[in-house]
Motif scaffolding. Structure first.
Motif, PDB file in Angstrom:
ATOM      1  N   PRO A  57      13.093 -13.899   4.266  1.00  0.00           N
ATOM      2  CA  PRO A  57      13.843 -15.160   4.125  1.00  0.00           C
ATOM      3  C   PRO A  57      14.244 -15.410   2.672  1.00  0.00           C
ATOM      4  O   PRO A  57      13.417 -15.299   1.759  1.00  0.00           O
ATOM      5  CB  PRO A  57      12.836 -16.205   4.606  1.00  0.00           C
ATOM      6  N   GLY A  58      15.522 -15.704   2.484  1.00  0.00           N
ATOM      7  CA  GLY A  58      16.010 -16.012   1.149  1.00  0.00           C
ATOM      8  C   GLY A  58      16.228 -14.814   0.255  1.00  0.00           C
ATOM      9  O   GLY A  58      16.561 -14.970  -0.932  1.00  0.00           O
ATOM     10  N   LYS A  59      16.045 -13.608   0.799  1.00  0.00           N
ATOM     11  CA  LYS A  59      16.215 -12.398   0.001  1.00  0.00           C
ATOM     12  C   LYS A  59      17.270 -11.491   0.606  1.00  0.00           C
ATOM     13  O   LYS A  59      17.617 -11.620   1.781  1.00  0.00           O
ATOM     14  CB  LYS A  59      14.884 -11.652  -0.113  1.00  0.00           C
ATOM     15  N   GLU A  60      17.754 -10.575  -0.199  1.00  0.00           N
ATOM     16  CA  GLU A  60      18.716  -9.607   0.295  1.00  0.00           C
ATOM     17  C   GLU A  60      18.008  -8.525   1.115  1.00  0.00           C
ATOM     18  O   GLU A  60      16.814  -8.262   0.934  1.00  0.00           O
ATOM     19  CB  GLU A  60      19.462  -8.960  -0.873  1.00  0.00           C
ATOM     20  N   ARG A  61      18.779  -7.890   1.987  1.00  0.00           N
ATOM     21  CA  ARG A  61      18.232  -6.778   2.754  1.00  0.00           C
ATOM     22  C   ARG A  61      17.883  -5.648   1.806  1.00  0.00           C
ATOM     23  O   ARG A  61      18.630  -5.352   0.870  1.00  0.00           O
ATOM     24  CB  ARG A  61      19.257  -6.312   3.770  1.00  0.00           C
ATOM     25  N   GLU A  62      16.747  -4.993   2.054  1.00  0.00           N
ATOM     26  CA  GLU A  62      16.326  -3.914   1.179  1.00  0.00           C
ATOM     27  C   GLU A  62      15.952  -2.677   1.978  1.00  0.00           C
ATOM     28  O   GLU A  62      15.508  -2.748   3.124  1.00  0.00           O
ATOM     29  CB  GLU A  62      15.126  -4.348   0.318  1.00  0.00           C
ATOM     30  N   PHE A  63      16.132  -1.556   1.325  1.00  0.00           N
ATOM     31  CA  PHE A  63      15.784  -0.257   1.895  1.00  0.00           C
ATOM     32  C   PHE A  63      14.279  -0.132   2.032  1.00  0.00           C
ATOM     33  O   PHE A  63      13.527  -0.539   1.144  1.00  0.00           O
ATOM     34  CB  PHE A  63      16.341   0.835   0.982  1.00  0.00           C
ATOM     35  N   VAL A  64      13.841   0.481   3.156  1.00  0.00           N
ATOM     36  CA  VAL A  64      12.424   0.740   3.371  1.00  0.00           C
ATOM     37  C   VAL A  64      12.153   2.246   3.429  1.00  0.00           C
ATOM     38  O   VAL A  64      11.330   2.761   2.676  1.00  0.00           O
ATOM     39  CB  VAL A  64      11.933   0.068   4.668  1.00  0.00           C
ATOM     40  N   ALA A  65      12.858   2.938   4.343  1.00  0.00           N
ATOM     41  CA  ALA A  65      12.604   4.363   4.523  1.00  0.00           C
ATOM     42  C   ALA A  65      13.786   5.012   5.226  1.00  0.00           C
ATOM     43  O   ALA A  65      14.542   4.337   5.927  1.00  0.00           O
ATOM     44  CB  ALA A  65      11.336   4.583   5.341  1.00  0.00           C
ATOM     45  N   THR A  66      13.916   6.316   5.028  1.00  0.00           N
ATOM     46  CA  THR A  66      14.937   7.070   5.735  1.00  0.00           C
ATOM     47  C   THR A  66      14.407   8.439   6.098  1.00  0.00           C
ATOM     48  O   THR A  66      13.479   8.950   5.460  1.00  0.00           O
ATOM     49  CB  THR A  66      16.231   7.180   4.898  1.00  0.00           C
ATOM     50  N   ILE A  67      15.008   9.037   7.131  1.00  0.00           N
ATOM     51  CA  ILE A  67      14.590  10.349   7.604  1.00  0.00           C
ATOM     52  C   ILE A  67      15.842  11.144   7.957  1.00  0.00           C
ATOM     53  O   ILE A  67      16.810  10.590   8.487  1.00  0.00           O
ATOM     54  CB  ILE A  67      13.638  10.207   8.815  1.00  0.00           C
ATOM     55  N   ASN A  68      15.804  12.448   7.668  1.00  0.00           N
ATOM     56  CA  ASN A  68      16.996  13.236   7.940  1.00  0.00           C
ATOM     57  C   ASN A  68      17.057  13.636   9.399  1.00  0.00           C
ATOM     58  O   ASN A  68      16.186  13.283  10.206  1.00  0.00           O
ATOM     59  CB  ASN A  68      17.051  14.450   7.009  1.00  0.00           C
ATOM     60  N   ARG A  69      18.098  14.383   9.738  1.00  0.00           N
ATOM     61  CA  ARG A  69      18.406  14.650  11.135  1.00  0.00           C
ATOM     62  C   ARG A  69      17.301  15.412  11.847  1.00  0.00           C
ATOM     63  O   ARG A  69      17.011  15.154  13.014  1.00  0.00           O
ATOM     64  CB  ARG A  69      19.726  15.386  11.234  1.00  0.00           C
ATOM     65  N   SER A  70      16.694  16.347  11.180  1.00  0.00           N
ATOM     66  CA  SER A  70      15.650  17.164  11.815  1.00  0.00           C
ATOM     67  C   SER A  70      14.278  16.508  11.751  1.00  0.00           C
ATOM     68  O   SER A  70      13.360  16.914  12.461  1.00  0.00           O
ATOM     69  CB  SER A  70      15.590  18.522  11.138  1.00  0.00           C
ATOM     70  N   GLY A  71      14.133  15.515  10.879  1.00  0.00           N
ATOM     71  CA  GLY A  71      12.832  14.889  10.662  1.00  0.00           C
ATOM     72  C   GLY A  71      12.014  15.558   9.582  1.00  0.00           C
ATOM     73  O   GLY A  71      10.891  15.142   9.315  1.00  0.00           O
ATOM     74  N   GLY A  72      12.584  16.554   8.944  1.00  0.00           N
ATOM     75  CA  GLY A  72      11.823  17.309   7.957  1.00  0.00           C
ATOM     76  C   GLY A  72      11.812  16.724   6.568  1.00  0.00           C
ATOM     77  O   GLY A  72      10.995  17.130   5.727  1.00  0.00           O
ATOM     78  N   THR A  73      12.690  15.768   6.310  1.00  0.00           N
ATOM     79  CA  THR A  73      12.766  15.149   4.984  1.00  0.00           C
ATOM     80  C   THR A  73      12.764  13.630   5.122  1.00  0.00           C
ATOM     81  O   THR A  73      13.478  13.087   5.960  1.00  0.00           O
ATOM     82  CB  THR A  73      14.052  15.581   4.254  1.00  0.00           C
ATOM     83  N   THR A  74      11.960  12.984   4.300  1.00  0.00           N
ATOM     84  CA  THR A  74      11.860  11.539   4.320  1.00  0.00           C
ATOM     85  C   THR A  74      11.944  10.988   2.896  1.00  0.00           C
ATOM     86  O   THR A  74      11.732  11.711   1.922  1.00  0.00           O
ATOM     87  CB  THR A  74      10.547  11.062   4.954  1.00  0.00           C
ATOM     88  N   ASP A  75      12.242   9.702   2.814  1.00  0.00           N
ATOM     89  CA  ASP A  75      12.327   9.022   1.518  1.00  0.00           C
ATOM     90  C   ASP A  75      11.860   7.591   1.735  1.00  0.00           C
ATOM     91  O   ASP A  75      12.179   6.990   2.773  1.00  0.00           O
ATOM     92  CB  ASP A  75      13.763   9.057   1.006  1.00  0.00           C
ATOM     93  N   TYR A  76      11.120   7.041   0.764  1.00  0.00           N
ATOM     94  CA  TYR A  76      10.545   5.714   0.907  1.00  0.00           C
ATOM     95  C   TYR A  76      10.797   4.860  -0.321  1.00  0.00           C
ATOM     96  O   TYR A  76      10.833   5.362  -1.453  1.00  0.00           O
ATOM     97  CB  TYR A  76       9.028   5.800   1.113  1.00  0.00           C
ATOM     98  N   ALA A  77      10.901   3.560  -0.086  1.00  0.00           N
ATOM     99  CA  ALA A  77      10.893   2.631  -1.201  1.00  0.00           C
ATOM    100  C   ALA A  77       9.506   2.651  -1.844  1.00  0.00           C
ATOM    101  O   ALA A  77       8.494   2.855  -1.153  1.00  0.00           O
ATOM    102  CB  ALA A  77      11.207   1.223  -0.708  1.00  0.00           C
TER     103      ALA A  77
END
Length: 122
Positions: A41-61
């Motif tokens: 609430p009251g904040k901008e949307r922020e990135f949390v995590a992402t995963i590539n198509r195969s699931g082999g690579t991830t990235d996190y805030a």
């Protein structure tokens, strides 16, 4: 028609865990990079995590690294976010998103779900 439907949100005590799910339909799921975002609430949307198509690579805030885990099951067209050691500052609406691109991103996505509320409170 593309649909991303999140579930698994709720009220949890600090230190607790939740597992969010996002089921995708109407798109070639296995060719999409997937992401999770949140908006408090009251904040901008922020990135949390992402995963590539195969699931082999991830990235996190940095704010969730070591506590959250993103994963996917391409046979079920589903992406997950396992959230452990939850803190009150994790309270937000959590959204999943799909990206039609070879490369992963922390910001540019093509389709978004409606969100699921996560509340961390004692």
């Amino acid at each position: 028609q593309v649909q991303l439907v999140e579930s698994g949100g709720g009220l949890v005590q600090p230190g607790g865990s939740l597992r969010l799910s996002c089921v995708a339909s109407g798109l070639p799921f296995s060719t999409c990079n997937m992401g999770w975002f949140r908006q408090a609430p009251g904040k901008e949307r922020e990135f949390v995590a992402t995963i590539n198509r195969s699931g082999g690579t991830t990235d996190y805030a940095d704010s969730v690294k070591g506590r959250f885990t993103i994963s996917r099951d391409n046979a079920k067209n589903t992406v997950y976010l396992q959230m452990n050691s939850l803190k009150p500052e994790d309270t937000a609406v959590y959204y999943c998103a799909a990206r039609f691109n070879l490369f992963m991103s922390r910001s540019i996505y093509d389709f978004w779900g409606q969100g699921t509320q996560v509340t961390v409170s004692s």
